[in-house]
Scaffold this motif. Structure first.
Motif, mmCIF file in Angstrom:
data_model
loop_
_atom_site.group_PDB
_atom_site.id
_atom_site.type_symbol
_atom_site.label_atom_id
_atom_site.label_comp_id
_atom_site.label_asym_id
_atom_site.label_seq_id
_atom_site.Cartn_x
_atom_site.Cartn_y
_atom_site.Cartn_z
ATOM 1 N N TRP A 1 19.582 -0.148 51.471
ATOM 2 C CA TRP A 1 19.547 -1.329 52.456
ATOM 3 C C TRP A 1 20.645 -2.233 52.396
ATOM 4 C CZ3 TRP A 1 16.388 -1.391 56.128
ATOM 5 C CH2 TRP A 1 14.961 -0.630 56.060
ATOM 6 N N SER A 2 21.347 -2.418 51.385
ATOM 7 C CA SER A 2 22.654 -3.245 51.403
ATOM 8 C C SER A 2 23.669 -2.522 52.041
ATOM 9 C CB SER A 2 23.233 -3.296 49.996
ATOM 10 O OG SER A 2 22.294 -4.130 49.197
ATOM 11 N N GLY A 3 23.846 -1.126 51.889
ATOM 12 C CA GLY A 3 24.804 -0.454 52.858
ATOM 13 C C GLY A 3 24.468 -0.629 54.506
ATOM 14 N N PHE B 1 15.741 0.671 37.585
ATOM 15 C CA PHE B 1 16.435 1.941 38.050
ATOM 16 C C PHE B 1 15.974 2.411 39.279
ATOM 17 C CE2 PHE B 1 17.844 2.148 33.540
ATOM 18 C CZ PHE B 1 19.274 2.481 33.786
ATOM 19 N N ASN B 2 14.683 2.567 39.599
ATOM 20 C CA ASN B 2 13.876 2.982 40.768
ATOM 21 C C ASN B 2 14.483 2.299 41.857
ATOM 22 O OD1 ASN B 2 12.767 5.028 39.505
ATOM 23 N ND2 ASN B 2 10.754 3.795 39.372
ATOM 24 N N LEU B 3 14.805 0.754 41.824
ATOM 25 C CA LEU B 3 15.157 -0.321 42.714
ATOM 26 C C LEU B 3 16.669 -0.006 43.124
ATOM 27 C CD1 LEU B 3 13.355 -3.357 41.979
ATOM 28 C CD2 LEU B 3 12.887 -1.889 44.220
ATOM 29 N N ILE B 4 17.418 0.471 42.163
ATOM 30 C CA ILE B 4 18.944 0.573 42.473
ATOM 31 C C ILE B 4 19.258 1.498 43.622
ATOM 32 C CG2 ILE B 4 21.110 1.410 41.478
ATOM 33 C CD1 ILE B 4 20.092 0.665 38.634
ATOM 34 N N GLY B 5 18.689 2.410 43.759
ATOM 35 C CA GLY B 5 18.861 3.308 44.933
ATOM 36 C C GLY B 5 18.636 2.850 46.217
ATOM 37 N N LEU C 1 10.227 -2.483 46.968
ATOM 38 C CA LEU C 1 9.416 -2.432 45.379
ATOM 39 C C LEU C 1 8.210 -1.535 45.652
ATOM 40 C CD1 LEU C 1 9.612 -6.309 45.023
ATOM 41 C CD2 LEU C 1 10.323 -4.542 43.328
ATOM 42 N N ARG C 2 7.793 -1.327 46.813
ATOM 43 C CA ARG C 2 6.593 -0.533 47.105
ATOM 44 C C ARG C 2 6.996 0.938 46.966
ATOM 45 N NH1 ARG C 2 1.794 -2.319 49.376
ATOM 46 N NH2 ARG C 2 1.675 -0.434 50.793
ATOM 47 N N ALA C 3 7.995 1.064 47.610
ATOM 48 C CA ALA C 3 8.518 2.614 47.439
ATOM 49 C C ALA C 3 8.849 3.167 46.096
ATOM 50 C CB ALA C 3 10.006 2.795 48.362
#
Length: 197
Positions: A51-53, A42-46, A153-155
């Motif tokens: 980055w994909s955007g 869930f943390n990675l989704i945003g 991942l670190r963020a």
């Protein structure tokens, strides 16, 4: 093979817990691990969406194509068997560009497309061509200038400085890519000598 390794690791954990006489540790670790995995996802989704955007904007603005043109002289030297105007060269360049930006998720479909195009040029369909082997070696070692996935991942893990790994990532991946290219050239020469004999 990887399934065997994972099974062996799980089996060792269960046996170790049983020997210690506390098998409930396995259940607790399984539940807490699953919970942490969901939280991390869930943390990675945003972050991945961001980055994909940004990559999509860069692609639409022509920045990815510009990067592809910058590395084209290198790809011509690494892949002399591929005609410069063939779709395989474009797919290889785009895949390498995604790797440079640390976009492993974006690189996978591009890499598959590159291998499909390389297979079209392959004279021996049941054996990997030199270009295919070189592509796999370079993709596996993956020179990365901006490790976006690792930064994400670190963020997500609340790192105080998620971008601190940029310098070491560039150094490590540059070394691994150089070793991969050298090994590929050495193995290619050894194979050509062997088959000539």
């Amino acid at each position: 093979m990887i399934n065997i390794i994972w099974f062996a690791m799980l089996a060792c954990g269960i046996v170790s817990a049983a020997i210690q006489g506390d098998i409930r540790l396995v259940t607790e670790a399984t539940i807490s691990g699953a919970e942490e995995a969901v939280k991390m996802a869930f943390n990675l989704i945003g972050i991945i969406a961001l980055w994909s955007g940004l990559v999509k904007i860069a692609e639409d603005a022509g920045l990815i194509q510009m990067l592809a043109k910058l590395i084209q002289p290198l790809t011509r030297a690494l892949f002399p068997e591929i005609p410069p105007d063939h779709p395989a060269m474009g797919a290889v360049v785009l895949s390498m560009s995604a790797n440079l930006l640390g976009l492993g998720n974006a690189c996978t479909p591009l890499g598959i497309k590159a291998m499909e195009e390389l297979q079209k040029l392959n004279a021996h369909k049941d054996t990997a061509s030199n270009s295919m082997c070189t592509f796999v070696a370079i993709t596996a070692s993956s020179l990365t200038l901006i490790p976006t996935t690792v930064i994400a991942l670190r963020a997500a893990a609340k790192s105080s400085n998620p971008t601190a790994i940029v310098g070491t990532t560039i150094a490590a991946t540059a070394a691994s890519t150089a070793v991969a290219i050298i090994a590929d050239m050495l193995f290619r020469k050894a194979a050509s000598r062997r088959f000539k004999l």
